[in-house]
Scaffold this motif. Structure first.
Motif, short mmCIF file in Angstrom:
data_model
loop_
_atom_site.label_atom_id
_atom_site.label_comp_id
_atom_site.label_asym_id
_atom_site.label_seq_id
_atom_site.Cartn_x
_atom_site.Cartn_y
_atom_site.Cartn_z
N THR A 198 -3.30 13.08 -4.49
CA THR A 198 -3.79 12.98 -3.00
C THR A 198 -4.90 14.13 -3.00
OG1 THR A 198 -2.07 14.25 -2.19
CG2 THR A 198 -1.77 12.01 -2.28
N ARG A 215 1.41 2.45 -3.62
CA ARG A 215 0.31 3.18 -4.04
C ARG A 215 0.24 4.51 -3.60
NH1 ARG A 215 -2.06 4.23 -8.27
NH2 ARG A 215 -2.51 1.96 -8.68
N ALA A 216 0.24 4.86 -2.41
CA ALA A 216 0.27 6.16 -1.58
C ALA A 216 1.51 7.05 -2.09
CB ALA A 216 0.21 6.11 -0.29
N TYR A 217 2.60 6.43 -2.20
CA TYR A 217 3.69 7.30 -2.71
C TYR A 217 3.42 7.77 -4.13
CZ TYR A 217 8.56 8.67 -3.82
OH TYR A 217 9.50 9.40 -4.10
N LEU A 254 0.77 -1.27 0.24
CA LEU A 254 -0.02 -0.12 -0.19
C LEU A 254 0.86 1.51 0.23
CD1 LEU A 254 -3.12 -0.91 2.32
CD2 LEU A 254 -3.00 -0.77 -0.15
N PRO A 255 1.91 1.31 0.69
CA PRO A 255 2.71 2.71 0.52
C PRO A 255 3.19 2.97 -0.81
CG PRO A 255 3.57 1.31 2.51
CD PRO A 255 2.44 0.35 1.74
N ASP A 281 0.73 8.13 -5.75
CA ASP A 281 -0.38 8.95 -5.62
C ASP A 281 -0.09 10.50 -5.12
OD1 ASP A 281 -2.28 7.38 -6.73
OD2 ASP A 281 -3.22 6.78 -4.95
N ARG A 282 0.82 10.59 -4.31
CA ARG A 282 1.33 11.57 -3.64
C ARG A 282 2.30 12.48 -4.59
NH1 ARG A 282 5.85 12.52 -0.76
NH2 ARG A 282 6.11 10.56 -0.07
#
Length: 184
Positions: A184, A174-176, A171-172, A178-179
Motif C-alpha cells: 500500500t 485485493r486491498a487486504y 475489491l476488498p 496489498d495491505r
C-alpha cells in the motif's frame, strides 16, 4: 388397530405390529431433533448464539451420530466468531460429504483461528465442487495472505478479477492482500 388379514399366524402378526410400532416411534423420534435443530438455528439467526450453542451441544450429546447437529453447531460457533470451537466441533466430520455452507463456515473459522492450512484445504474443496465460487476464491486469497504467501494470493485474486470484473464486492480482497503484503 392395524389388521393383517392375510397373516394367519398370531406370532407373525404380533411381530409385524411391533415392527410397525417401532417404525412409527422412530419417525417421531427423528422429527424431534430436527425441530430442535431448526429452532436453535433460528435463535442463532436472531442473535441468541449462546442459547443456540447450548441447545446444539445438548443435541450433540443426546444424538451423537447425527451429523446435522454437528454441522449446525460448527456453523453457529463460526457465526458467533468462536472460531476455535467451530473448528473443534467439525473435527471428525467428513468435509467431502458436508454441505457447502458447512465447509465454507468451517473454512472461515479455520482462518479466523489462525489455521491457514486447514482453511486453504476447505476453500480448495469448495472450489472442486464449484469452480469460481466467489467466497472460496476470496478465502484462498485471504488465507494465503495471512500465511504470508502473497504470491500465492495473487492467483485467486486474478481468477476473481477475470470471473467478476464488475463486482465491487471482490475489491476488498485485493486491498487486504496489498495491505497485508505491504503493497500500500
Amino acid at each position: 388397530m392395524l389388521r393383517f388379514p392375510n397373516i394367519k399366524t398370531p406370532l407373525l402378526r404380533n411381530l409385524l405390529l411391533i415392527l410397525v410400532s417401532c417404525l412409527a416411534t422412530a419417525s417421531v423420534a427423528a422429527e424431534a431433533p430436527r425441530q430442535r435443530i431448526e429452532q436453535a438455528v433460528l435463535s442463532a439467526r436472531a442473535g441468541d448464539y449462546v442459547q443456540a450453542i447450548r441447545e446444539l451441544e445438548r443435541l450433540r450429546t443426546e444424538f451423537p451420530g447425527d451429523q446435522r447437529v454437528v454441522y449446525d453447531l460448527a456453523v453457529v460457533y463460526a457465526w458467533h466468531q468462536q472460531y476455535t470451537q467451530a473448528v473443534a466441533a467439525a473435527e471428525g466430520v467428513a468435509m467431502a460429504q458436508a454441505p457447502a455452507y458447512v465447509v465454507e463456515a468451517v473454512a472461515k473459522a479455520a482462518r479466523g483461528a489462525g489455521r491457514f492450512d486447514l482453511a486453504l484445504r476447505y476453500y480448495r474443496l469448495l472450489l472442486e465442487r464449484s469452480p469460481g465460487h466467489k467466497e472460496a476464491l476470496l478465502g484462498l486469497a485471504y488465507s494465503y495472505a495471512d500465511r504470508g504467501d502473497w504470491r500465492a494470493a495473487e492467483q485467486p485474486l486474478a481468477q476473481l478479477q477475470e470471473r467478476y470484473p464488475d463486482d465491487l464486492s471482490v475489491l476488498p480482497g485485493r486491498a487486504y492482500v496489498d495491505r497485508v503484503g505491504g503493497h500500500t
